[in-house]
Each structure stands twice: as structure tokens, then as C-alpha cells.
Write an enzyme that holds these catalytic residues in place. Structure first.
Site, PDB file in Angstrom:
ATOM      1  N   LYS A  92     -48.131   2.002 -28.268  1.00 17.51           N
ATOM      2  CA  LYS A  92     -48.372   3.109 -27.320  1.00 17.51           C
ATOM      3  C   LYS A  92     -47.902   4.448 -27.890  1.00 17.51           C
ATOM      4  O   LYS A  92     -48.616   5.443 -27.798  1.00 17.51           O
ATOM      5  CB  LYS A  92     -47.640   2.882 -25.983  1.00 17.51           C
ATOM      6  CG  LYS A  92     -48.115   1.673 -25.203  1.00 17.51           C
ATOM      7  CD  LYS A  92     -47.476   1.623 -23.816  1.00 17.51           C
ATOM      8  CE  LYS A  92     -45.964   1.557 -23.825  1.00 17.51           C
ATOM      9  NZ  LYS A  92     -45.402   0.330 -24.441  1.00 17.51           N
ATOM     10  N   ARG A 118     -43.815   2.472 -15.280  1.00 20.52           N
ATOM     11  CA  ARG A 118     -43.349   1.178 -15.765  1.00 20.52           C
ATOM     12  C   ARG A 118     -43.072   0.208 -14.626  1.00 20.52           C
ATOM     13  O   ARG A 118     -42.741  -0.953 -14.864  1.00 20.52           O
ATOM     14  CB  ARG A 118     -42.072   1.386 -16.548  1.00 20.52           C
ATOM     15  CG  ARG A 118     -42.151   0.819 -17.977  1.00 20.52           C
ATOM     16  CD  ARG A 118     -41.015   1.309 -18.708  1.00 20.52           C
ATOM     17  NE  ARG A 118     -40.684   0.738 -19.946  1.00 20.52           N
ATOM     18  CZ  ARG A 118     -40.729   1.434 -21.082  1.00 20.52           C
ATOM     19  NH1 ARG A 118     -41.219   2.648 -21.104  1.00 20.52           N
ATOM     20  NH2 ARG A 118     -40.294   0.892 -22.182  1.00 20.52           N
ATOM     21  N   ARG A 144     -39.718  -1.756 -36.935  1.00 20.54           N
ATOM     22  CA  ARG A 144     -39.948  -0.339 -36.628  1.00 20.54           C
ATOM     23  C   ARG A 144     -38.761   0.524 -37.058  1.00 20.54           C
ATOM     24  O   ARG A 144     -37.609   0.163 -36.870  1.00 20.54           O
ATOM     25  CB  ARG A 144     -40.176  -0.190 -35.120  1.00 20.54           C
ATOM     26  CG  ARG A 144     -40.260   1.263 -34.665  1.00 20.54           C
ATOM     27  CD  ARG A 144     -40.914   1.394 -33.322  1.00 20.54           C
ATOM     28  NE  ARG A 144     -40.108   0.864 -32.217  1.00 20.54           N
ATOM     29  CZ  ARG A 144     -40.479   0.934 -30.944  1.00 20.54           C
ATOM     30  NH1 ARG A 144     -41.638   1.469 -30.615  1.00 20.54           N
ATOM     31  NH2 ARG A 144     -39.710   0.441 -29.999  1.00 20.54           N
ATOM     32  N   ARG A 173     -34.015   1.818 -33.754  1.00 19.10           N
ATOM     33  CA  ARG A 173     -33.535   2.046 -32.383  1.00 19.10           C
ATOM     34  C   ARG A 173     -32.597   0.913 -31.985  1.00 19.10           C
ATOM     35  O   ARG A 173     -32.869  -0.243 -32.289  1.00 19.10           O
ATOM     36  CB  ARG A 173     -34.729   2.103 -31.410  1.00 19.10           C
ATOM     37  CG  ARG A 173     -35.458   3.418 -31.458  1.00 19.10           C
ATOM     38  CD  ARG A 173     -36.738   3.416 -30.638  1.00 19.10           C
ATOM     39  NE  ARG A 173     -36.691   2.668 -29.375  1.00 19.10           N
ATOM     40  CZ  ARG A 173     -37.682   2.688 -28.493  1.00 19.10           C
ATOM     41  NH1 ARG A 173     -38.775   3.411 -28.710  1.00 19.10           N
ATOM     42  NH2 ARG A 173     -37.605   1.979 -27.383  1.00 19.10           N
ATOM     43  N   ARG A 195     -36.352  -6.902 -23.313  1.00 20.92           N
ATOM     44  CA  ARG A 195     -37.343  -5.873 -22.945  1.00 20.92           C
ATOM     45  C   ARG A 195     -38.693  -6.510 -22.622  1.00 20.92           C
ATOM     46  O   ARG A 195     -39.397  -6.074 -21.713  1.00 20.92           O
ATOM     47  CB  ARG A 195     -37.493  -4.859 -24.085  1.00 20.92           C
ATOM     48  CG  ARG A 195     -36.296  -3.913 -24.169  1.00 20.92           C
ATOM     49  CD  ARG A 195     -36.256  -3.179 -25.477  1.00 20.92           C
ATOM     50  NE  ARG A 195     -37.386  -2.291 -25.659  1.00 20.92           N
ATOM     51  CZ  ARG A 195     -37.844  -1.903 -26.848  1.00 20.92           C
ATOM     52  NH1 ARG A 195     -37.282  -2.340 -27.948  1.00 20.92           N
ATOM     53  NH2 ARG A 195     -38.851  -1.070 -26.918  1.00 20.92           N
TER      54      ARG A 195
END
Ligand code: AMP
Length: 222
Positions: free
Chosen positions: A18, A93, A133, A166, A177
Site C-alpha cells: 500500500k 482500518r 523491508r 521498523r 499485526r
């Protein structure tokens, strides 16, 4: 640049792309990118009261309260550059946030929701993408250690900033998550599915391939 009037919502689990696609779509449309995650991370970095409260919640992989999120979105949507629409990334969300957005847009009497795009990707690939990531601390550019490595390890190609992982991209937090996504966010598919602007896009493959699929869906191809 192609014309598009109205808000675009990118839906999908963490890691489907996203953020990457929202940045490209902002370039393609001229609409600003509105990432509630980026806004919260900026508050954490600058040490505001909201940032202090959000930090622990974010690091645990849970969701920040709907009231706080709707407050920052409401303020951002009043800005001059948001009047033709924005690219929402990571918002809404929860069903509460989607209802809050509907009522906010009614109150603002501006543009409505033009398109809701759900990006789908299988769970194994999501975990691979999130665990590799890396994000630039300075400009927020997104890399992947295998799929999209920077030219120099640990350094952003665009601004020379430091790349970091992160805290919520650690494997144990990723699992949490994804569970939160299933419980809280996936019901949004049913909330938006009936809209004429609802579409699903396959998130598998290279960034540019997914970008093309989104451009086609939005009718941005010349
Ligand atoms: P993201 O960058 O979108 O993956 O968001 C990172 C974290 O920020 C999430 O795991 C949540 O803790 C928080 N967050 C971002 N957007 C929202 C939202 N719309 N509602 C609640 N929490 C959010």
C-alpha cells in the site's frame, strides 16, 4: 499527470504494498498521499504528546484509537491541497473509522470517495516482504533487502539517509499485526464492496506491474 477527482482508499493487509503504491499513485494523480502510519511515526519522532502515547501501541502491533486517528485525518482533510482528494494508505482500518470518514466527508461538503482498491497478496509473501523491508529514516523511501535493495547497503538511494527496520516489522509483531488486520480491518471489504468504485488488484509481482494494474483500474492509462 492524469486527472482524478475524489479520494482513493487503498485497502489490504500490512505488507501488500500500500505504501509503495500510494506514493506512486500520488505521483501519477497529483493527489497527496495520506498515510496515518507515517503521520504517527512523525509524531513519535518529534516527541509530541500524541507520539508518546502512540509509540508503545504501534510497537506492539495494535491499533491506535479510532478517536485519535479520526482527529488527525479530519485536520489533514481540511488542508488546501486535500480538496480534490487524497490517497489514503492505512486508513480506514476499522469499521468505526470508515463510518467516521463517511460522516466527516458529509460535513466537509467536498469530494467523496472515488475508488476503493483492495490489494491482495498471499500470507507467506506478506511475511517475506515485511521482514525484508527497510525504510529511510529521513525521507520514508521503502526498500527490500532482496527485492529492492539500495545501491549501497543501509543507505537511501534518493537522499543518502540511513535505512532502518521498523520496530513493528520484527517477526513476532508481524504475526500480531496480521491477526489484528484479520479481526479489525478485513471487515472493511464488506463495508466497501457494494460501492461502484470498489475494485480488487493482485499485489503479486514487481512494483511496476502492480502500479500498471492500479493505473488500469483507475482509468489512468492514456
Ligand atoms: P502502517 O504504517 O500503516 O503499517 O501503520 C503502523 C502502525 O501505526 C499500525 O500498526 C498502528 O499501530 C498505527 N496505525 C496506522 N494507521 C492506523 C489507523 N488507521 N488506525 C489505527 N492505528 C493505525
Amino acid at each position: 499527470m492524469s486527472r482524478l477527482l475524489g479520494h482513493v482508499i487503498l485497502l489490504g493487509a500490512p505488507g501488500v504494498g500500500k505504501g509503495t503504491q500510494a506514493k506512486l499513485l500520488a505521483e501519477d494523480t497529483g493527489l497527496p498521499h495520506l498515510s496515518t502510519g507515517d503521520m504517527l511515526r512523525a509524531s513519535v519522532s518529534s516527541g509530541t504528546e500524541m507520539g508518546r502515547l502512540a509509540k508503545a501501541v504501534m510497537e506492539s502491533g495494535a491499533l491506535v484509537s479510532d478517536e485519535v486517528i479520526l482527529g488527525i485525518v479530519a485536520e489533514r482533510l481540511r488542508a488546501e491541497d486535500a480538496q480534490n482528494g487524497v490517497i489514503f494508505d492505512g486508513f480506514p482500518r476499522t469499521v468505526k473509522q470508515a463510518e467516521g470518514l463517511d460522516s466527516l466527508l458529509r460535513d466537509l461538503h467536498g469530494v467523496g470517495i472515488a475508488k476503493v482498491i483492495r490489494i491482495s497478496l498471499d500470507a507467506d509473501e506478506i511475511v517475506r516482504r515485511l521482514s525484508g523491508r527497510r525504510v529511510c529514516r529521513a525521507c520514508g523511501a521503502i526498500y527490500h533487502v532482496l527485492y529492492h535493495p539500495p545501491r549501497q547497503e543501509g543507505i537511501c538511494d534518493l537522499c543518502g539517509g540511513q535505512l532502518e527496520q521498523r520496530p513493528d516489522d520484527q517477526p513476532s509483531v508481524i504475526r500480531h499485526r496480521l491477526a489484528v488486520y484479520e479481526a479489525e480491518t478485513s471487515p472493511l471489504v464488506d463495508y466497501y464492496r457494494h460501492l461502484p468504485g470498489y475494485a480488487e488488484v493482485d499485489g503479486q509481482g514487481e512494483t511496476e506491474q502492480v502500479r500498471e494494474r492500479i493505473r488500469l483500474t483507475l482509468g489512468l492509462k492514456e
